[in-house]
Structure formats: C-alpha cells, structure tokens
Write a protein that holds these residues in place. Structure first.
Motif, PDB file in Angstrom:
ATOM      1  N   GLU A 152      -5.370   6.840  -5.954  1.00 54.82           N
ATOM      2  CA  GLU A 152      -6.052   6.227  -7.095  1.00 54.82           C
ATOM      3  C   GLU A 152      -7.402   5.656  -6.677  1.00 54.82           C
ATOM      4  OE1 GLU A 152      -3.297   3.452  -8.780  1.00 54.82           O
ATOM      5  OE2 GLU A 152      -2.177   5.016  -9.819  1.00 54.82           O
ATOM      6  N   ARG A 196       0.851  -1.195   0.000  1.00 55.52           N
ATOM      7  CA  ARG A 196       0.000   0.000   0.000  1.00 55.52           C
ATOM      8  C   ARG A 196       0.886   1.244   0.000  1.00 55.52           C
ATOM      9  NH1 ARG A 196      -5.015  -0.272  -1.353  1.00 55.52           N
ATOM     10  NH2 ARG A 196      -5.472   1.527  -0.071  1.00 55.52           N
ATOM     11  N   ARG A 247       0.057   6.601  -3.351  1.00 59.91           N
ATOM     12  CA  ARG A 247      -0.463   6.599  -4.715  1.00 59.91           C
ATOM     13  C   ARG A 247      -1.657   5.657  -4.835  1.00 59.91           C
ATOM     14  NH1 ARG A 247       1.269   8.013  -9.973  1.00 59.91           N
ATOM     15  NH2 ARG A 247       0.268   6.709 -11.541  1.00 59.91           N
ATOM     16  N   ASP A 248      -1.574   4.473  -4.203  1.00 56.26           N
ATOM     17  CA  ASP A 248      -2.697   3.528  -4.223  1.00 56.26           C
ATOM     18  C   ASP A 248      -3.938   4.174  -3.601  1.00 56.26           C
ATOM     19  OD1 ASP A 248      -1.093   1.571  -5.370  1.00 56.26           O
ATOM     20  OD2 ASP A 248      -0.614   0.664  -3.422  1.00 56.26           O
TER      21      ASP A 248
END
Length: 126
Positions: free
Chosen positions: A116, A109, A112-113
């Motif tokens: 998004e 994780r 950025r995850d």
C-alpha cells in the motif's frame, strides 16, 4: 565481475564435451537452500577439499555479492547444477549465501502495508 573465460571442455561443432550432470557427480539437489536471487560471496578461505574446475570457476566469480542466476549465466550451466556446485562451496566454507533482501518485520508491519505504501508513492508521482 570477471569476464567468462574460454572453456577447454567446449567444442564449437559438438557443444559441451562434459555433460552438466557430471560436474556435480549426478546429484540433482543442493545441500543448501538457494533460489535464483540468493546472493553468494567468497569468504576468502580456500576449499578444504579438492574440487573440480567448475567449482574453481564459480569461486572466481564470487569476489563480491553475486546472484545464483548471474553465476549460472557466466559459467553456462543450468541453474540446478550451479546450485549444487555452490552448495559444495558453502559446505566447504569457501562461500557464504544469503537472501537478497532480509525480511525484517516490525510490529504491525506486513507485506500489505508495504504494498500500500508503494502504491501510494506511485500514485503521488503520477
């Protein structure tokens, strides 16, 4: 949160009679790390040392988790002065401080995850 009380050191014509830097004895850096979103809360233990009236006012505001920015607004002091007062209270054990959102990073994780996933959620709602 308690309502701000009338300040005895405030004159309507002259403004604040006690300058902010005198509240923290000229110190400009807190001994603990704070940002404006740091949450502070009273521990229930009284301060071990005799502290000033500003310390008592800040301590009364810390009944539940409250941010540094909110406390500064209620006591009408600059944020840096409020941080010094809060660090005094942390040092004497009267309050605790924590980041507003603990950062728990699991395997795989990243920020950025998360971004998004938020973007995907917003797109599906629109």
């Amino acid at each position: 949160m308690a309502a701000p009380e009338r300040e005895p050191w405030l004159d309507a014509a002259a403004g604040r009679l006690v300058r902010p830097y005198t509240v923290c004895e000229g110190r400009t850096r807190p001994s603990a790390a704070f940002d404006l979103l740091t949450l502070v809360m009273a521990t229930g233990r009284g301060p071990r040392a005799q502290l000033g009236p500003e310390h008592a006012r800040v301590l009364r505001l810390c009944g539940g988790p409250v941010s540094v920015a909110e406390i500064a607004a209620h006591v009408r002091l600059p944020a840096v002065i409020t941080k010094v007062v809060l660090s005094d209270l942390v040092d004497c054990g009267a309050v605790t401080a924590r980041d507003p959102t603990p950062r728990v990073q699991g395997p795989g994780r990243s920020d950025r995850d998360l971004l998004e996933a938020v973007l995907h959620g917003l797109r599906t709602r629109l």
